[in-house]
Design a protein around this motif. Structure first.
Motif, mmCIF file in Angstrom:
data_model
loop_
_atom_site.group_PDB
_atom_site.id
_atom_site.type_symbol
_atom_site.label_atom_id
_atom_site.label_comp_id
_atom_site.label_asym_id
_atom_site.label_seq_id
_atom_site.Cartn_x
_atom_site.Cartn_y
_atom_site.Cartn_z
ATOM 1 N N UNK A 1 0.816 -1.235 -0.015
ATOM 2 C CA UNK A 1 -0.111 -0.133 -0.183
ATOM 3 C C UNK A 1 0.738 1.184 0.020
ATOM 4 N N UNK A 2 0.319 2.254 -0.362
ATOM 5 C CA UNK A 2 1.287 3.601 -0.479
ATOM 6 C C UNK A 2 0.550 4.317 0.813
ATOM 7 N N UNK A 3 2.130 4.806 1.338
ATOM 8 C CA UNK A 3 1.915 5.408 2.708
ATOM 9 C C UNK A 3 1.229 6.815 2.482
ATOM 10 N N UNK A 33 7.134 2.910 2.001
ATOM 11 C CA UNK A 33 7.563 4.285 1.538
ATOM 12 C C UNK A 33 6.785 4.424 -0.095
ATOM 13 N N UNK A 34 6.727 5.700 -0.664
ATOM 14 C CA UNK A 34 6.422 5.900 -2.029
ATOM 15 C C UNK A 34 6.826 4.842 -2.905
ATOM 16 N N UNK A 35 8.210 4.356 -2.892
ATOM 17 C CA UNK A 35 8.797 3.368 -3.544
ATOM 18 C C UNK A 35 8.513 1.962 -3.289
ATOM 19 N N UNK A 75 15.204 8.919 3.180
ATOM 20 C CA UNK A 75 16.332 8.055 3.502
ATOM 21 C C UNK A 75 16.309 6.794 2.710
ATOM 22 N N UNK A 76 15.285 6.183 2.681
ATOM 23 C CA UNK A 76 15.272 4.953 1.968
ATOM 24 C C UNK A 76 15.046 5.043 0.596
ATOM 25 N N UNK A 77 14.238 5.938 -0.122
ATOM 26 C CA UNK A 77 13.958 5.874 -1.492
ATOM 27 C C UNK A 77 15.060 6.590 -2.181
#
Length: 238
Positions: A1-3, A33-35, A75-77
């Protein structure tokens, strides 16, 4: 799912310990995350803050009220995939650090910059082994390469999560030295903010406060405070 779901659909956000860190679940479903990556953060402090941000959403999800979630996503994407590029970009601020560019007049402003900014440059020289030289005027003058290399080492030693928070500390203040002083706990983020706005404060004292500029400055102040909190939360547990 998208956040970034348009409307709230969950009843409770809950922190879950995972391999290598912590994540947050919405009614048992992991936030992504978005990604589409698992939103996993290194400390319980960060995870709790993210859960609180999601629980605070009422009807529609407002990313503007979720600075910890946004920075973790970054940070993640982003940072994780281009760490060296981001670190190089931030380290480059040392060659044009705000604290090095001094007014030539009036004398009162020149003196104030010297009184308040020189101690920070001395700290960088003593504690970081990087002596940067102040110059008069706004024309760029390259700094010592050895000093810049030592500052770059400090930046590249950060984790991807720390670097995500560090980004706003540098970009908003315009000073690599001030950002490193905050992350080293040499000064508070509030002190760094005031030092970064020395020239603007001087202008306000002379000509008064511009309401629009003041509103923009307050937004930046909140952003830099959030960035400092995020950085330190990467290293501390509640």
């Amino acid at each position: 799912m998208s956040d970034w779901a348009a409307k709230r659909f969950w009843k409770q956000a809950q922190v879950v310990e995972t391999e290598g860190g912590y994540s947050v679940e919405l009614d048992g479903r992991s936030i992504k995350t978005p990604a589409k990556k698992l939103l996993r953060v290194p400390t319980l402090t960060l995870a709790k803050a993210i859960a609180e941000e999601w629980d605070a959403q009422v009807d529609k999800v407002d990313p503007g009220t979720m600075p910890v979630t946004r920075t973790a996503n970054s940070a993640l994407d982003k940072v994780a995939h281009q760490f060296d590029d981001v670190a190089d970009m931030l380290a480059a601020y040392g060659d044009s650090d705000l604290l090095c560019y001094r007014a030539t007049h009036p004398e009162e402003l020149v003196a104030r910059q010297s009184d308040l900014w020189d101690p920070m440059l001395e700290w960088a020289a003593k504690d970081l082994g990087a002596r940067l030289q102040p110059v008069a005027g706004i024309v760029h003058q390259p700094q010592d390469g050895v000093a810049l290399s030592r500052l770059s080492v400090q930046v590249h030693a950060l984790s991807e999560f720390e670097l995500a928070g560090f980004h706003d500390l540098v970009a908003i203040s315009g000073s690599l030295v001030l950002a490193l002083a905050v992350t080293s706990e040499r000064i508070s983020v509030e002190q760094a903010w005031e030092l970064s706005r020395l020239d603007e404060t001087w202008q306000e004292e002379q000509w008064g406060v511009d309401e629009e500029a003041s509103e923009l400055a307050e937004k930046k102040r909140i952003d830099i405070v959030n960035a400092a909190w995020f950085f330190h939360a990467c290293r501390r547990e509640t």
